[in-house]
Enzyme design. Structure first.
Site, short mmCIF file in Angstrom:
data_model
loop_
_atom_site.label_atom_id
_atom_site.label_comp_id
_atom_site.label_asym_id
_atom_site.label_seq_id
_atom_site.Cartn_x
_atom_site.Cartn_y
_atom_site.Cartn_z
N ARG A 1 58.25 80.23 109.60
CA ARG A 1 57.29 81.28 109.24
C ARG A 1 55.90 80.92 109.76
NH1 ARG A 1 57.07 82.37 102.90
NH2 ARG A 1 56.14 80.29 103.04
N PHE B 1 61.18 86.13 96.52
CA PHE B 1 60.81 84.80 96.08
C PHE B 1 61.46 84.54 94.72
CE2 PHE B 1 58.26 81.45 94.26
CZ PHE B 1 58.31 80.54 95.30
N TYR C 1 46.08 82.64 95.76
CA TYR C 1 45.88 81.40 96.51
C TYR C 1 46.42 81.46 97.93
CZ TYR C 1 50.52 80.46 94.39
OH TYR C 1 51.82 80.53 93.95
N LYS C 2 46.99 82.59 98.31
CA LYS C 2 47.48 82.74 99.68
C LYS C 2 46.40 83.43 100.51
CE LYS C 2 52.27 83.04 98.01
NZ LYS C 2 52.89 81.91 98.70
N ASP D 1 55.36 93.09 93.21
CA ASP D 1 54.83 91.74 93.45
C ASP D 1 54.09 91.77 94.78
OD1 ASP D 1 54.37 89.11 94.19
OD2 ASP D 1 56.27 88.37 93.39
#
Lengths: 409, 409
Positions: A368, A125, A219-220, A194
């Site tokens: 995805r 990312f 938040y995922k 990460d």
């Protein structure tokens, strides 16, 4: 469709995590396969935010002494078991970008003879690379990319710190955290993990893997809410290393003494900076309370079974439509399925969204689909795959292929 | 008490800002003179947060394309008129500590021949000094303190950047922003203004004063809620200066292209870092909507009249109790009254709190009382002063003087 619905319903009946679905507020008519971008809302989050609004209204400044101020440490301790970390090793603070910067400065500040290189990952990312570049440019270090797919071993010479994702956000590929950590340490370098796409997606074992430093978001898969704060982990034996560069008053050894000179706190709280949002932390805390009840091995089992079910439902179909399944094998992936169609991928995702099946699309051609075991049933997955089949077989994706592109992680 | 209640009520009847009080949720039985620490709750904030919770639940990831993602710029533009800034000159992001770090790196990165010194202010709120120290230590600069009360002129040699507050958080002293900015620029240095205790407390005129850089918070006079995000201002002509060191993906020129290399946005958005909280921004936005209706000159007039009323009510009393009024003269203060009693100050504030009059206490001996014109009436101020008088005259503060000390800004 090759998979029998009765068998799917049987899986749901046997699912030990099925009880969690009713603890979420889910919109009607939506099959949500994008919890890897933004997790769904725990019912308890709503009440928790309402209570915090009452507290702001009624207690005003006193609220800071009633649970707001120490929320970063308290929530860190709630999160620790989900990450395989211990008490006092995790803090909830700021965002991933900032937390990587803090750790880079903290680690390099301790190295008597810096080698000068920060290595981050091509295809990771991008913010991880962006902040590694900002840090390096500003501190006089050299930033290098590890080319996507390249062996790490060949790129460790001269490296001080490596920043790698445990799970790749595009492909879902899962790294062997223990082996890679050993490899990096054997070269005398340090690694910042990460965990954005692994925390809450599978059992993470930071302590067991010998990991010293990590960051991630909430938040995922952790359902903390849009823009919920990130976390930072430092293994206990590495917490006496001095300053981190973003030295704010909440990270001071004695924040309420209002001393003129900075002195870092002796523990994980040194990674705090300034005042954080009481509302946002309470929403996350409500979710983390729920996570205390989650069996992480059961989570992993269900996650893999769901992603495999989705693939099984579509296996006979993809090749004839020119779609490539790049999802890694079960032991080598996080909690997502990744399909590539450079011609129609965007249009297919749009057509699915029009049917209430929410996945996401990344250029070039990547579809995805994230599988969140707490609020998806096997029947949800089966239905989502059925919509995918119909979108292909009816050709309705052709109607949506000229939609404007634009999405948010 | 020398001041007549009828006269006080007359002031309320004539007050053009009196209409705002009903737009706040205020607890019964509380006279709140600590809006300089945490502002009271606008009624609209509650509805705004509830709407955002609905949006998270129902729209899930799509919320980011429905007002969440561009909130930092949108709220910055809402805030700009309150600060005397223009469209595109203010962004709401992160916290003051982090925003000072960004500006220090941004400014020094542009200077062809750095002189090496960052000057911050002794007696200022400590986080400004802490982050100036962290920045300097990390970047190889020298950090110096401007001693409290010392003339700036004598301390500008060799300085690259000065960090100063417009209003001192302890004394309430107001600096002449235009004169100091000219003085610093005349020495070839830059200045970052900290507006934590002036934004929303009085009309700030960044453009008119020639200010190029500023930061501030929104949870005090601006009523954004506990830990609401901070803001950052860069004057339009100084927005093409390249990188800031905390280079995250939200500050990228094209954040959704997911390019490997960082390229800063060409405008104020380069000062964004990572994902922000949708809930918190909406609460602040509700308050900023209200601020669009506020006449800032009327705000200043009422602020000074209220603080003067409070002092008038106590003027006959303070000396005999050994209390020193260090509040600056009307034109030279923010929106607070500062009284010093090193022996009994803490006990007095505790006794006032027990009566529902919320002020705050800072060692050594400082009692701070903030005056927020949007939700305080003149009668509130008169009553608060009456309680102060009774606390002294009854001696009840002696009962509370052994309370444990501890407070949060």
């Amino acid at each position: 469709m090759r998979v029998n619905l009765d068998r799917v319903r049987e899986l749901d009946l046997q699912d030990p995590l099925a009880i969690f679905k009713e603890r979420f507020a889910l919109p009607e008519g939506v099959l949500y396969l994008d919890g890897n971008s933004l997790g769904a809302q725990p019912l308890a989050a709503r009440d928790a935010v309402a209570e915090t609004l009452d507290q702001w209204r009624d207690e005003l400044i006193k609220g800071w002494n009633q649970g707001w101020f120490d929320a970063p440490e308290r929530l860190g301790n709630r999160l620790a078991p989900v990450l395989g970390a211990g008490e006092g090793e995790v803090i909830v603070t700021d965002n991933i970008t900032l937390n990587i910067f803090k750790l880079l400065g903290y680690i390099i500040g301790q190295r008597d003879e810096g080698r000068g290189v920060v290595l981050s990952e091509g295809g990771n990312f991008p913010t991880d690379g962006y902040i590694a570049q900002g840090f390096s440019r500003f501190g006089g270090h050299e930033h290098r990319f590890l080319p996507e797919g390249a062996p790490l071993e060949a790129h460790l010479d001269g490296v001080d710190v490596v920043v790698l994702s445990q799970v790749n956000y595009r492909t879902g590929a899962l790294r062997d955290m223990a082996a890679v950590t050993r490899q990096v340490h054997a070269h005398g370098a340090e690694i910042i993990w990460d965990l954005a796409h692994s925390a809450g997606a599978l059992p993470v074992d930071l302590n067991g893997c010998g990991a010293r430093y990590a960051v991630g978001c909430t938040y995922k898969y952790l359902n903390g809410g849009p823009g919920a704060p990130a976390f930072l982990y430092v293994q206990r034996d590495h917490q006496d290393g001095g300053w981190q560069p973003l030295s704010g008053w909440h990270g001071h050894a004695a924040p309420f003494d209002f001393e003129a000179n900075y002195a870092p706190a002796g523990d994980i709280t040194r990674f705090r900076t300034g005042t954080h949002s009481a509302l946002t932390y309470r929403a996350l805390e409500a979710s983390l309370d729920m996570w205390q009840d989650v069996d992480l091995q059961a989570l992993r089992t269900k996650s893999l079974a769901m992603s495999e079910l989705f693939r099984d439902c579509l296996a006979d179909l993809l090749e004839s439509y020119g779609i490539t399944d790049i999802t890694p094998a079960a032991g080598e992936r996080g909690s997502q399925v990744s399909l590539v169609d450079t011609e129609n991928g965007f249009a297919i995702v749009q057509a699915l969204i029009a049917r209430g099946v929410i996945g996401d699309y990344r250029e070039p051609g990547l579809m995805r689909f994230g599988f969140t075991p707490l609020y998806l049933s096997f029947e949800d997955v089966w239905q989502a795959a059925g919509h995918f089949r119909e979108v292909l077989e009816t050709g309705e994706y052709r109607e949506s292929r000229f939609n404007v592109r634009g999405a948010v992680t």
